[in-house]
Design a protein around this motif. Structure first.
Motif, PDB file in Angstrom:
ATOM      1  N   PRO A  28      -0.159  -7.656   6.914  1.00  0.00           N
ATOM      2  CA  PRO A  28      -1.490  -7.624   6.285  1.00  0.00           C
ATOM      3  C   PRO A  28      -2.322  -6.428   6.749  1.00  0.00           C
ATOM      4  CG  PRO A  28      -1.353  -9.429   7.862  1.00  0.00           C
ATOM      5  CD  PRO A  28       0.019  -8.850   7.747  1.00  0.00           C
ATOM      6  N   LEU A  29      -2.113  -5.990   7.985  1.00  0.00           N
ATOM      7  CA  LEU A  29      -2.830  -4.816   8.467  1.00  0.00           C
ATOM      8  C   LEU A  29      -2.450  -3.597   7.626  1.00  0.00           C
ATOM      9  CD1 LEU A  29      -4.654  -3.510  10.644  1.00  0.00           C
ATOM     10  CD2 LEU A  29      -2.575  -3.150  11.991  1.00  0.00           C
ATOM     11  N   ALA A  30      -1.153  -3.390   7.426  1.00  0.00           N
ATOM     12  CA  ALA A  30      -0.672  -2.232   6.668  1.00  0.00           C
ATOM     13  C   ALA A  30      -1.141  -2.281   5.225  1.00  0.00           C
ATOM     14  CB  ALA A  30       0.847  -2.160   6.738  1.00  0.00           C
ATOM     15  N   TRP A  31      -0.971  -3.442   4.550  1.00  0.00           N
ATOM     16  CA  TRP A  31      -1.313  -3.438   3.130  1.00  0.00           C
ATOM     17  C   TRP A  31      -2.818  -3.300   2.913  1.00  0.00           C
ATOM     18  CZ3 TRP A  31       1.073  -8.720   3.591  1.00  0.00           C
ATOM     19  CH2 TRP A  31       0.140  -9.761   3.515  1.00  0.00           C
ATOM     20  N   ASN A  32      -3.636  -3.797   3.841  1.00  0.00           N
ATOM     21  CA  ASN A  32      -5.077  -3.631   3.680  1.00  0.00           C
ATOM     22  C   ASN A  32      -5.523  -2.193   3.966  1.00  0.00           C
ATOM     23  OD1 ASN A  32      -6.772  -6.099   2.926  1.00  0.00           O
ATOM     24  ND2 ASN A  32      -5.185  -6.938   4.244  1.00  0.00           N
ATOM     25  N   VAL A 116      -0.832  -8.241 -11.145  1.00  0.00           N
ATOM     26  CA  VAL A 116      -1.621  -7.046 -10.803  1.00  0.00           C
ATOM     27  C   VAL A 116      -2.647  -7.368  -9.724  1.00  0.00           C
ATOM     28  CG1 VAL A 116      -3.343  -5.409 -11.685  1.00  0.00           C
ATOM     29  CG2 VAL A 116      -1.253  -5.844 -12.983  1.00  0.00           C
ATOM     30  N   ASN A 117      -3.406  -8.426  -9.890  1.00  0.00           N
ATOM     31  CA  ASN A 117      -4.441  -8.737  -8.903  1.00  0.00           C
ATOM     32  C   ASN A 117      -3.921  -9.494  -7.696  1.00  0.00           C
ATOM     33  OD1 ASN A 117      -6.211  -8.434 -11.640  1.00  0.00           O
ATOM     34  ND2 ASN A 117      -7.200  -7.634  -9.821  1.00  0.00           N
ATOM     35  N   THR A 118      -2.742 -10.109  -7.817  1.00  0.00           N
ATOM     36  CA  THR A 118      -2.108 -10.674  -6.631  1.00  0.00           C
ATOM     37  C   THR A 118      -1.782  -9.555  -5.651  1.00  0.00           C
ATOM     38  OG1 THR A 118      -1.181 -12.570  -7.799  1.00  0.00           O
ATOM     39  CG2 THR A 118      -0.047 -11.887  -5.785  1.00  0.00           C
ATOM     40  N   TYR A 119      -1.359  -8.425  -6.193  1.00  0.00           N
ATOM     41  CA  TYR A 119      -0.960  -7.289  -5.350  1.00  0.00           C
ATOM     42  C   TYR A 119      -2.033  -6.207  -5.308  1.00  0.00           C
ATOM     43  CZ  TYR A 119       3.471  -9.605  -4.890  1.00  0.00           C
ATOM     44  OH  TYR A 119       4.442 -10.530  -4.581  1.00  0.00           O
ATOM     45  N   LEU A 120      -3.302  -6.647  -5.170  1.00  0.00           N
ATOM     46  CA  LEU A 120      -4.437  -5.784  -4.849  1.00  0.00           C
ATOM     47  C   LEU A 120      -4.783  -4.784  -5.939  1.00  0.00           C
ATOM     48  CD1 LEU A 120      -3.456  -5.224  -1.100  1.00  0.00           C
ATOM     49  CD2 LEU A 120      -5.113  -6.858  -1.996  1.00  0.00           C
ATOM     50  N   GLY A 121      -4.590  -5.188  -7.200  1.00  0.00           N
ATOM     51  CA  GLY A 121      -4.922  -4.307  -8.309  1.00  0.00           C
ATOM     52  C   GLY A 121      -6.376  -3.878  -8.329  1.00  0.00           C
ATOM     53  N   ASP A 122      -7.277  -4.710  -7.803  1.00  0.00           N
ATOM     54  CA  ASP A 122      -8.691  -4.338  -7.804  1.00  0.00           C
ATOM     55  C   ASP A 122      -8.947  -3.081  -6.961  1.00  0.00           C
ATOM     56  OD1 ASP A 122      -7.993  -5.960  -5.637  1.00  0.00           O
ATOM     57  OD2 ASP A 122      -9.519  -7.460  -6.036  1.00  0.00           O
ATOM     58  N   TYR A 123      -8.130  -2.839  -5.955  1.00  0.00           N
ATOM     59  CA  TYR A 123      -8.272  -1.631  -5.146  1.00  0.00           C
ATOM     60  C   TYR A 123      -7.853  -0.389  -5.930  1.00  0.00           C
ATOM     61  CZ  TYR A 123      -8.962  -4.592  -1.059  1.00  0.00           C
ATOM     62  OH  TYR A 123      -9.457  -5.512  -0.158  1.00  0.00           O
ATOM     63  N   PHE A 124      -7.106  -0.592  -7.008  1.00  0.00           N
ATOM     64  CA  PHE A 124      -6.678   0.496  -7.883  1.00  0.00           C
ATOM     65  C   PHE A 124      -7.620   0.644  -9.076  1.00  0.00           C
ATOM     66  CE2 PHE A 124      -2.969  -0.499  -5.449  1.00  0.00           C
ATOM     67  CZ  PHE A 124      -2.226   0.664  -5.362  1.00  0.00           C
ATOM     68  N   GLY A 125      -8.702  -0.135  -9.083  1.00  0.00           N
ATOM     69  CA  GLY A 125      -9.646  -0.084 -10.190  1.00  0.00           C
ATOM     70  C   GLY A 125      -9.295  -1.016 -11.340  1.00  0.00           C
ATOM     71  N   ILE A 173      -3.977 -16.855  12.859  1.00  0.00           N
ATOM     72  CA  ILE A 173      -5.002 -15.980  13.456  1.00  0.00           C
ATOM     73  C   ILE A 173      -5.106 -14.672  12.687  1.00  0.00           C
ATOM     74  CG2 ILE A 173      -5.573 -14.606  15.505  1.00  0.00           C
ATOM     75  CD1 ILE A 173      -4.323 -16.969  17.162  1.00  0.00           C
ATOM     76  N   VAL A 174      -3.965 -14.049  12.416  1.00  0.00           N
ATOM     77  CA  VAL A 174      -3.970 -12.761  11.702  1.00  0.00           C
ATOM     78  C   VAL A 174      -4.551 -12.933  10.299  1.00  0.00           C
ATOM     79  CG1 VAL A 174      -2.449 -11.014  10.674  1.00  0.00           C
ATOM     80  CG2 VAL A 174      -2.120 -11.714  13.041  1.00  0.00           C
ATOM     81  N   TYR A 175      -4.173 -13.994   9.606  1.00  0.00           N
ATOM     82  CA  TYR A 175      -4.700 -14.206   8.265  1.00  0.00           C
ATOM     83  C   TYR A 175      -6.193 -14.514   8.286  1.00  0.00           C
ATOM     84  CZ  TYR A 175      -0.141 -14.107   5.906  1.00  0.00           C
ATOM     85  OH  TYR A 175       1.066 -13.722   5.365  1.00  0.00           O
ATOM     86  N   GLN A 176      -6.657 -15.187   9.316  1.00  0.00           N
ATOM     87  CA  GLN A 176      -8.087 -15.454   9.432  1.00  0.00           C
ATOM     88  C   GLN A 176      -8.856 -14.138   9.561  1.00  0.00           C
ATOM     89  OE1 GLN A 176      -8.653 -18.742   9.045  1.00  0.00           O
ATOM     90  NE2 GLN A 176     -10.796 -18.285   8.861  1.00  0.00           N
ATOM     91  N   ILE A 177      -8.326 -13.225  10.364  1.00  0.00           N
ATOM     92  CA  ILE A 177      -8.947 -11.899  10.516  1.00  0.00           C
ATOM     93  C   ILE A 177      -8.871 -11.135   9.196  1.00  0.00           C
ATOM     94  CG2 ILE A 177      -8.734  -9.661  11.693  1.00  0.00           C
ATOM     95  CD1 ILE A 177      -7.635 -11.324  14.143  1.00  0.00           C
ATOM     96  N   ALA A 178      -7.706 -11.158   8.553  1.00  0.00           N
ATOM     97  CA  ALA A 178      -7.512 -10.431   7.288  1.00  0.00           C
ATOM     98  C   ALA A 178      -8.457 -10.946   6.205  1.00  0.00           C
ATOM     99  CB  ALA A 178      -6.065 -10.548   6.830  1.00  0.00           C
TER     100      ALA A 178
END
Length: 197
Positions: A28-32, A116-125, A173-178
């Motif tokens: 999650p760190l990398a993909w964010n 698309v939005n499952t895989y962070l499409g909003d970050y691509f506009g 814990i990691v997902y809570q932070i993410a």
């Protein structure tokens, strides 16, 4: 009946334990980081030509990294002690229930968001017309994170693995932070669209 000490339940010298925890933290760190960079600089879109291709590339990377993490999680549990007191019908049913509920949250989230939005499409506009409020988003703010955590928990129970439960704790814990930084950033993206409109 007292439980044995933690050192006898989890072999902290086993490299696969740390490899699994490393995967849990890294993914999650990398993909964010990559997605936030994409939102600001459009690096992936420039590289592949269109936002849809960019989402496909990042989505494939996230999916493959998730499979790798899951395989390492299973591998780590194979190299760890089992706790015989977890080998009961109640624990097994709890494990299956946890996995079923986790899959319900993950799959219904994917259905509601689309790939698309499952895989962070909003970050691509590639924004959705409106915020999703139907199940499972009317039950949980971040159902995919909770669903994934439930899958780890159920698998650890079925494997009667204290190390699996420890890795599941690191997932939670990691997902809570993410959730904090991803949710805030996604909210910012949609707020900026509303200002422009």
């Amino acid at each position: 009946m007292a439980l044995p000490p933690l050192a006898s339940l989890v072999d902290f010298t086993q490299p696969t334990l740390w490899l699994a925890i490393g995967h849990v933290v890294f993914n999650p760190l990398a993909w964010n980081i990559i997605a936030q960079n994409e939102y600001r600089k459009k690096t992936i879109t420039r590289l592949v030509g269109t936002p849809h291709r960019g989402v496909a590339l990042l989505g494939t990377a996230i999916f493959v990294a998730g499979l790798s993490r899951d395989l390492v999680f299973a591998w780590a549990m194979e190299h760890q002690p089992k706790l015989d007191t977890l080998d009961t019908p109640l624990v097994k049913y709890s494990g299956y229930t946890s996995i079923a509920l986790g899959l319900l949250f993950v799959l219904s989230s994917t259905y509601r968001l689309g790939l698309v939005n499952t895989y962070l499409g909003d970050y691509f506009g590639l924004l959705m017309d409106r915020r999703v409020t139907e199940f499972p988003f009317n039950v949980l703010e971040h159902p995919m994170y909770y669903g994934s955590t439930l899958n780890f928990f159920g698998t650890a129970l079925l494997r009667t693995s204290p190390a699996g439960l420890l890795i599941t704790l690191s997932v939670a814990i990691v997902y809570q932070i993410a959730q904090g930084y991803e949710g805030d950033f996604t909210g910012k993206i949609y707020a900026e669209r509303e200002k422009k409109e």
